[in-house]
Design a protein around this motif. Structure first.
Motif, mmCIF file in Angstrom:
data_model
loop_
_atom_site.group_PDB
_atom_site.id
_atom_site.type_symbol
_atom_site.label_atom_id
_atom_site.label_comp_id
_atom_site.label_asym_id
_atom_site.label_seq_id
_atom_site.Cartn_x
_atom_site.Cartn_y
_atom_site.Cartn_z
ATOM 1 N N TYR A 1 -26.605 8.278 79.980
ATOM 2 C CA TYR A 1 -27.919 8.901 79.751
ATOM 3 C C TYR A 1 -28.658 9.140 81.064
ATOM 4 O O TYR A 1 -28.436 8.424 82.038
ATOM 5 C CB TYR A 1 -28.833 7.960 78.941
ATOM 6 C CG TYR A 1 -28.369 7.610 77.573
ATOM 7 C CD1 TYR A 1 -28.727 8.395 76.483
ATOM 8 C CD2 TYR A 1 -27.598 6.475 77.351
ATOM 9 C CE1 TYR A 1 -28.319 8.054 75.200
ATOM 10 C CE2 TYR A 1 -27.184 6.135 76.070
ATOM 11 C CZ TYR A 1 -27.547 6.927 75.001
ATOM 12 O OH TYR A 1 -27.152 6.597 73.741
ATOM 13 N N THR A 2 -29.601 10.077 81.019
ATOM 14 C CA THR A 2 -30.696 10.063 81.974
ATOM 15 C C THR A 2 -31.789 9.230 81.303
ATOM 16 O O THR A 2 -31.709 8.974 80.098
ATOM 17 C CB THR A 2 -31.247 11.479 82.243
ATOM 18 O OG1 THR A 2 -31.762 11.994 81.007
ATOM 19 C CG2 THR A 2 -30.143 12.407 82.755
ATOM 20 N N LEU A 3 -32.798 8.843 82.061
ATOM 21 C CA LEU A 3 -33.859 8.045 81.444
ATOM 22 C C LEU A 3 -34.528 8.823 80.303
ATOM 23 O O LEU A 3 -34.784 8.287 79.228
ATOM 24 C CB LEU A 3 -34.885 7.640 82.505
ATOM 25 C CG LEU A 3 -35.981 6.688 82.036
ATOM 26 C CD1 LEU A 3 -35.413 5.416 81.435
ATOM 27 C CD2 LEU A 3 -36.905 6.343 83.191
ATOM 28 N N ILE B 1 -42.697 5.011 86.815
ATOM 29 C CA ILE B 1 -42.625 5.756 88.065
ATOM 30 C C ILE B 1 -41.271 6.448 88.075
ATOM 31 O O ILE B 1 -40.301 5.966 88.637
ATOM 32 C CB ILE B 1 -42.767 4.807 89.261
ATOM 33 C CG1 ILE B 1 -43.994 3.925 89.085
ATOM 34 C CG2 ILE B 1 -42.844 5.581 90.552
ATOM 35 C CD1 ILE B 1 -44.027 2.767 90.032
ATOM 36 N N VAL B 2 -41.192 7.579 87.419
ATOM 37 C CA VAL B 2 -39.898 8.215 87.187
ATOM 38 C C VAL B 2 -39.219 8.616 88.490
ATOM 39 O O VAL B 2 -38.005 8.533 88.622
ATOM 40 C CB VAL B 2 -40.072 9.481 86.338
ATOM 41 C CG1 VAL B 2 -38.728 10.050 85.921
ATOM 42 C CG2 VAL B 2 -40.900 9.187 85.124
ATOM 43 N N MET C 1 -38.787 7.453 91.307
ATOM 44 C CA MET C 1 -37.946 6.529 92.060
ATOM 45 C C MET C 1 -36.743 6.079 91.238
ATOM 46 O O MET C 1 -35.903 5.345 91.711
ATOM 47 C CB MET C 1 -38.762 5.289 92.426
ATOM 48 C CG MET C 1 -39.854 5.563 93.405
ATOM 49 S SD MET C 1 -40.679 4.025 93.734
ATOM 50 C CE MET C 1 -42.235 4.624 94.325
ATOM 51 N N THR C 2 -36.701 6.449 89.987
ATOM 52 C CA THR C 2 -35.721 5.859 89.088
ATOM 53 C C THR C 2 -35.015 6.922 88.268
ATOM 54 O O THR C 2 -35.226 7.021 87.077
ATOM 55 C CB THR C 2 -36.419 4.870 88.134
ATOM 56 O OG1 THR C 2 -37.486 5.563 87.494
ATOM 57 C CG2 THR C 2 -36.963 3.666 88.849
ATOM 58 N N LEU C 3 -34.196 7.674 88.919
ATOM 59 C CA LEU C 3 -33.517 8.754 88.195
ATOM 60 C C LEU C 3 -32.019 8.490 88.033
ATOM 61 O O LEU C 3 -31.269 9.372 87.684
ATOM 62 C CB LEU C 3 -33.711 10.074 88.951
ATOM 63 C CG LEU C 3 -35.124 10.637 88.893
ATOM 64 C CD1 LEU C 3 -35.295 11.761 89.904
ATOM 65 C CD2 LEU C 3 -35.450 11.151 87.514
ATOM 66 N N GLU C 4 -31.594 7.261 88.314
ATOM 67 C CA GLU C 4 -30.159 7.037 88.263
ATOM 68 C C GLU C 4 -29.624 7.066 86.830
ATOM 69 O O GLU C 4 -30.329 6.772 85.875
ATOM 70 C CB GLU C 4 -29.767 5.733 88.957
ATOM 71 C CG GLU C 4 -30.522 4.529 88.511
ATOM 72 C CD GLU C 4 -31.487 4.048 89.581
ATOM 73 O OE1 GLU C 4 -32.273 4.866 90.098
ATOM 74 O OE2 GLU C 4 -31.464 2.851 89.868
ATOM 75 N N PRO C 5 -28.342 7.411 86.693
ATOM 76 C CA PRO C 5 -27.731 7.461 85.366
ATOM 77 C C PRO C 5 -27.674 6.062 84.729
ATOM 78 O O PRO C 5 -27.541 5.071 85.434
ATOM 79 C CB PRO C 5 -26.310 7.963 85.639
ATOM 80 C CG PRO C 5 -26.250 8.358 87.060
ATOM 81 C CD PRO C 5 -27.414 7.770 87.765
ATOM 82 N N GLU D 1 -32.702 -2.121 82.509
ATOM 83 C CA GLU D 1 -33.590 -2.928 83.361
ATOM 84 C C GLU D 1 -33.659 -2.444 84.824
ATOM 85 O O GLU D 1 -34.758 -2.284 85.370
ATOM 86 C CB GLU D 1 -33.136 -4.397 83.307
ATOM 87 C CG GLU D 1 -33.939 -5.347 84.186
ATOM 88 C CD GLU D 1 -35.287 -5.720 83.578
ATOM 89 O OE1 GLU D 1 -35.303 -6.175 82.431
ATOM 90 O OE2 GLU D 1 -36.318 -5.539 84.270
ATOM 91 N N PRO D 2 -32.516 -2.141 85.473
ATOM 92 C CA PRO D 2 -32.624 -1.715 86.876
ATOM 93 C C PRO D 2 -33.346 -0.381 87.057
ATOM 94 O O PRO D 2 -33.847 -0.080 88.126
ATOM 95 C CB PRO D 2 -31.164 -1.565 87.319
ATOM 96 C CG PRO D 2 -30.343 -2.230 86.289
ATOM 97 C CD PRO D 2 -31.119 -2.205 85.026
ATOM 98 N N ASP E 1 -36.566 15.121 83.613
ATOM 99 C CA ASP E 1 -36.994 13.823 84.139
ATOM 100 C C ASP E 1 -37.772 14.015 85.434
ATOM 101 O O ASP E 1 -38.826 13.413 85.648
ATOM 102 C CB ASP E 1 -35.767 12.957 84.468
ATOM 103 C CG ASP E 1 -35.542 11.883 83.425
ATOM 104 O OD1 ASP E 1 -36.510 11.522 82.736
ATOM 105 O OD2 ASP E 1 -34.412 11.399 83.308
ATOM 106 N N PRO F 1 -25.964 3.423 91.994
ATOM 107 C CA PRO F 1 -26.699 4.384 91.141
ATOM 108 C C PRO F 1 -28.018 4.839 91.776
ATOM 109 O O PRO F 1 -28.411 5.992 91.660
ATOM 110 C CB PRO F 1 -26.963 3.601 89.850
ATOM 111 C CG PRO F 1 -25.976 2.495 89.856
ATOM 112 C CD PRO F 1 -25.694 2.165 91.289
ATOM 113 N N SER G 1 -29.301 8.740 92.734
ATOM 114 C CA SER G 1 -30.603 9.328 92.426
ATOM 115 C C SER G 1 -31.288 9.817 93.698
ATOM 116 O O SER G 1 -31.902 10.896 93.735
ATOM 117 C CB SER G 1 -31.449 8.270 91.709
ATOM 118 O OG SER G 1 -32.800 8.455 91.925
ATOM 119 N N ARG H 1 -23.617 15.569 85.844
ATOM 120 C CA ARG H 1 -23.515 16.713 84.917
ATOM 121 C C ARG H 1 -24.492 17.809 85.341
ATOM 122 O O ARG H 1 -25.696 17.591 85.389
ATOM 123 C CB ARG H 1 -23.822 16.237 83.492
ATOM 124 C CG ARG H 1 -22.792 15.242 82.983
ATOM 125 C CD ARG H 1 -23.281 14.493 81.771
ATOM 126 N NE ARG H 1 -24.443 13.659 82.078
ATOM 127 C CZ ARG H 1 -24.923 12.720 81.266
ATOM 128 N NH1 ARG H 1 -24.358 12.493 80.108
ATOM 129 N NH2 ARG H 1 -25.982 12.012 81.610
#
Lengths: 108, 493
Positions: free
Chosen positions: A4-6, A51-52, A54-58, A93-94, B106, B279, B283, B321
Motif C-alpha cells: 500500500y501507499t499510506l 505529516i505525510v 516525510m512518510t511516503l514509504e510503501p 508504525e514506522p 499522498d 523504505p 520515499s 508502481r
C-alpha cells in the motif's frame, strides 16, 4: 500481504469498516453498524493529523477485506479487528504512528 | 484501485486576478499547461502584459493602504476564512495538483496539509510578533520601543513542483502583518493555485486587492520585481534564476528571499536500522518523482553499510508502481514536463558516458494505460565518483547516484564540497555519530533517520550556499521579510 501507499491503506481500512457496517446493518445489529461507520470516519480523519510529506514509504501488510467473511456478529467483528488491526498497526508504525495508535485503539 | 475523479477535464484560459476580479489578459501569447500523465492540455495561461502587471501591483498597493489600517484581530479573521476554505476543499485541490503536476495523491494531500499549516502558523504568530518590544527608562524619563511595520506589496514567484504549498509559505504571513501580494505561479502548473484563488474569491470574500495573480514567463517576473511599488520578492526555483534575481533586487535595493536548487546526500551508517531506513530512503529519493528540493539524490553508504543497503534499495526501487497519481495505489507519478523528462534522460546518458554503472534502468518504463505520459522508472547509478556530473549537478528526477564512503568524515567532506547546501540526511543508531554529523555538515535542513527533512511551518525553511540567497528564510521566518522594525526613543517633558 498487500503493498500500500499510506493513502491507499487509509482508504482500504475505511472501506473495510464501511463493509462491516453494511454487514451489521443487514443482520440488524444497528449499534455495531453505527460504530463501524464512526470508525471509518475516524480512519479517514487521520489524514488531517499526519505529516505525510516525510512518510511516503510503501507499506506491506494485510488486506482486511480478505477477512470480511470472518465476522457475522458484533463479537466476531471485535475479534476480527483485534486480530487484523494489531498486525496492521505493527506494520504501519514506522510510517504513521498516528494511524497505528488509532488502529490499536479501535481494536482494544 | 479506482481513480479519484478529475475536478474538470479542462480549465480553459485562465484569467488574471486583479483587485478582486478575474480579468482576461489582452496578451496574444498563451502558454499551455498539461496533465503530464496523459500529455493532454488542461489549461492555457496568459503571458501577462507589462501594463497588466502594473495594474496588479497598483491594485495591491491601494489595497495595502487600507489593509495596513485594518486591526490585527480583523486580519486574523480573514486568515481563518482562508484556512476554512482550504480545509473544506483540500481534497479537490489535491486532485488538481495531481492532474497538473503528476505527483501522487499522498504527495498532493501532504502539500495541502503544509499549505494549511502555514495559514495556521501565521494566525498563531500574528499577535505575538506584532506586539513589538518595549524598554522603559533607558535613561531617566526616556523609553525606547520597537514596532513592526508592513512594507507594502510583495512579489511571490512560485515553482512548478509545489504549486499551492510554496505560495502559502509567504501569503499568510504577508497578510497577517498588513502587506498585500502579487503572485506569479509557475506557468507549468498554474491550475491548482488558480483553483485556490477561485475558491477564495467565492467563499472567503477577502477585501479586493489583497492577493493578485498574474501568469507568464520570466519577463512577467522581471516586470513584477522591477515595479517601483514592489518592496521585495519571495522566490522558490532554480539556482541560476535565483542568482539572477538576487543581482537584480540588489541593483534595485529591494528585499529578497530566494530558495534555490539542491543536491542532497543521504548517508547510511552500518549501524542503521536497515528495515526502517531503506523504505524511508525510497520515499526520500523517489517521492514527487525526485522533483523536490528536499529529495535526496546521492546515497552514501559508509563502509559495510554498502552491502546492507544498496541491493535491497535497488530491489525496492525497481518495484515502485508507476501511474496516474489519482490512483492511490500508485507509488510514483510522471515527470511534470516532457522537458524535465528529457533532462533526466540526458543526465542518464552523461552518467553512462562518464563511467558510472546504471544498475537500475528506469528508462522506457510506462504504465500501460498512459503511454503518452512523461513517465520514467527509478534509476540507480553505482560506481559513481564525486567528480562526475551526476554527483554534482541537480538532476531533479528519479535518479540516484551511489557513492561509497569509507568513513563518516569522508561522507561529511563529500557533502560539504557540494556547491549546494539545502538538505542532508543521516541514518544511524548512534547518538554520537548523529551529533557529529549535525555539527559538521554545512546544510540548512537536516534529517536524522528522516529522509525528507521538511521543516514544519513554524520553523524556517533552511538552505545554504547556492541553495539560498537572502537573509531570512521562508515560512515563519518570512515575517521578518514582510515587515521592517521601527525603533522609537521617546521622552515627554
Amino acid at each position: 500481504m498487500k503493498r500500500y501507499t499510506l493513502s491507499s491503506l487509509i482508504t482500504r481500512l475505511a472501506s473495510f469498516e464501511e463493509a462491516l457496517a453494511q454487514k451489521m446493518d443487514a443482520k440488524g445489529y444497528v449499534e455495531a453498524a453505527e460504530r463501524a461507520r464512526r470508525y471509518a470516519s475516524e480512519i479517514r480523519e487521520i489524514r488531517d493529523f499526519i505529516i505525510v510529506e516525510m512518510t511516503l514509504e510503501p507499506i506491506e501488510t494485510l488486506d482486511p477485506m480478505e477477512f470480511l467473511d470472518d465476522a457475522a456478529n458484533p463479537e466476531e467483528v471485535d475479534n476480527l479487528r483485534r486480530r487484523v488491526y494489531t498486525k496492521i498497526a505493527e506494520d504501519v508504525e514506522p510510517v504513521s504512528g498516528e494511524l497505528a495508535d488509532l488502529l490499536r485503539r479501535l481494536s482494544s | 484501485m479506482a481513480l479519484a475523479h478529475e475536478v474538470m477535464e479542462n480549465y480553459g484560459r485562465l484569467k488574471l486576478y486583479i483587485d478582486g476580479e478575474f480579468v482576461e489578459s489582452e496578451t496574444s501569447q498563451y502558454i499551455k499547461a498539461f496533465n503530464p500523465a496523459k500529455d493532454e492540455v488542461i489549461a492555457e495561461v496568459p503571458n501577462t502584459l507589462p501594463e497588466e502587471v502594473d495594474k496588479a501591483v497598483e491594485a495591491a498597493y491601494e489595497a495595502y493602504l487600507k489593509w495596513r489600517e485594518t486591526p490585527i484581530p480583523t486580519r486574523v479573521q480573514y486568515l481563518f476564512r482562508i484556512k476554512e476554505v482550504l480545509e473544506r476543499h483540500k481534497e479537490e485541490i489535491a486532485r488538481i495538483i495531481v492532474q497538473n503536476h503528476g505527483k501522487t495523491l499522498d504527495e498532493a494531500r501532504g502539500e495541502m496539509r503544509r499549505a494549511i499549516e502555514n495559514v495556521e502558523t501565521a494566525i498563531g504568530v500574528a499577535y505575538l510578533l506584532e506586539k513589538g518590544e518595549y524598554l522603559e527608562n533607558i535613561a531617566k524619563g526616556i523609553d525606547e520601543y520597537l514596532v513592526r511595520e508592513p512594507l507594502g506589496v510583495a512579489a511571490i514567484i512560485s515553482p512548478f513542483n509545489f504549486p499551492v504549498m510554496v505560495p502559502f509559505w509567504f501569503i499568510p504571513y504577508a497578510l497577517a502583518v498588513g502587506d498585500t501580494v502579487v503572485v506569479k505561479p509557475s506557468e507549468i502548473t498554474p491550475v491548482p493555485f488558480h483553483w485556490v484563488i477561485k475558491l477564495l474569491h467565492e467563499e472567503a470574500k477577502l477585501p479586493p486587492g489583497l492577493i493578485n495573480v498574474v501568469y507568464g514567463l520570466g519577463n512577467v517576473g522581471e516586470s513584477l520585481i522591477s515595479h517601483k511599488k514592489v518592496f521585495g520578492v519571495a522566490f522558490v526555483g532554480s539556482t541560476p534564476v535565483a542568482r539572477a534575481i538576487y543581482k537584480r533586487v540588489g541593483e534595485l535595493g529591494k528585499k529578497a528571499i530566494l530558495q534555490a536548487g539542491a543536491k542532497n546526500f543521504a548517508v547510511v551508517m552500518p549501524d542503521a536500522n536497515m528495515d526502517r531506513t531503506i523504505p524511508n530512503l525510497i520515499s526520500s529519493f523517489f517521492g514527487n518523482t525526485g522533483q523536490r528540493c528536499l529529495a535526496n539524490s546521492v546515497l552514501v553508504p559508509v563502509g559495510e553499510a554498502y552491502d546492507k543497503v544498496v541491493p535491497k534499495f535497488r530491489e525496492m526501487a525497481s518495484q515502485l508502481r508507476l501511474g496516474y497519481g489519482l490512483d492511490e495505489d500508485v507509488d510514483m507519478g510522471p515527470m511534470a514536463t516532457r522537458k524535465g523528462l528529457e533532462r533526466v534522460l540526458k543526465y542518464i546518458d552523461i552518467g553512462l558516458e562518464e563511467g558510472a554503472k546504471l544498475t537500475l534502468d528506469g528508462r522506457g518504463k510506462k504504465p500501460e494505460k498512459y503511454p503518452n505520459g512523461y513517465f520514467i522508472g527509478a534509476n540507480v547509478f553505482e560506481e559513481v565518483t564525486l567528480d562526475m556530473t551526476i554527483a554534482r549537478e541537480e538532476i531533479f528526477g528519479p535518479v540516484v547516484s551511489v557513492i561509497r564512503a569509507e568513513t563518516l568524515d569522508e561522507a561529511i567532506e563529500m557533502i560539504n564540497s557540494s556547491q549546494y547546501g539545502n538538505a542532508s540526511s543521516l541514518f544511524t543508531s548512534s547518538g554520537a555519530v548523529a551529533r557529529k554529523f549535525r555539527r559538521e555538515v554545512n546544510v540548512g535542513n537536516l534529517g536524522i533517520n528522516v529522509g525528507v527533512a521538511a521543516p514544519m511551518a513554524f520553523f524556517p525553511f533552511g538552505g545554504r550556499k547556492e541553495s539560498f540567497f537572502g537573509v531570512v528564510h521562508g515560512q515563519v521566518d518570512s515575517l521578518d521579510f514582510f515587515t521592517d522594525k521601527k525603533i522609537v526613543i521617546e521622552r515627554w517633558w
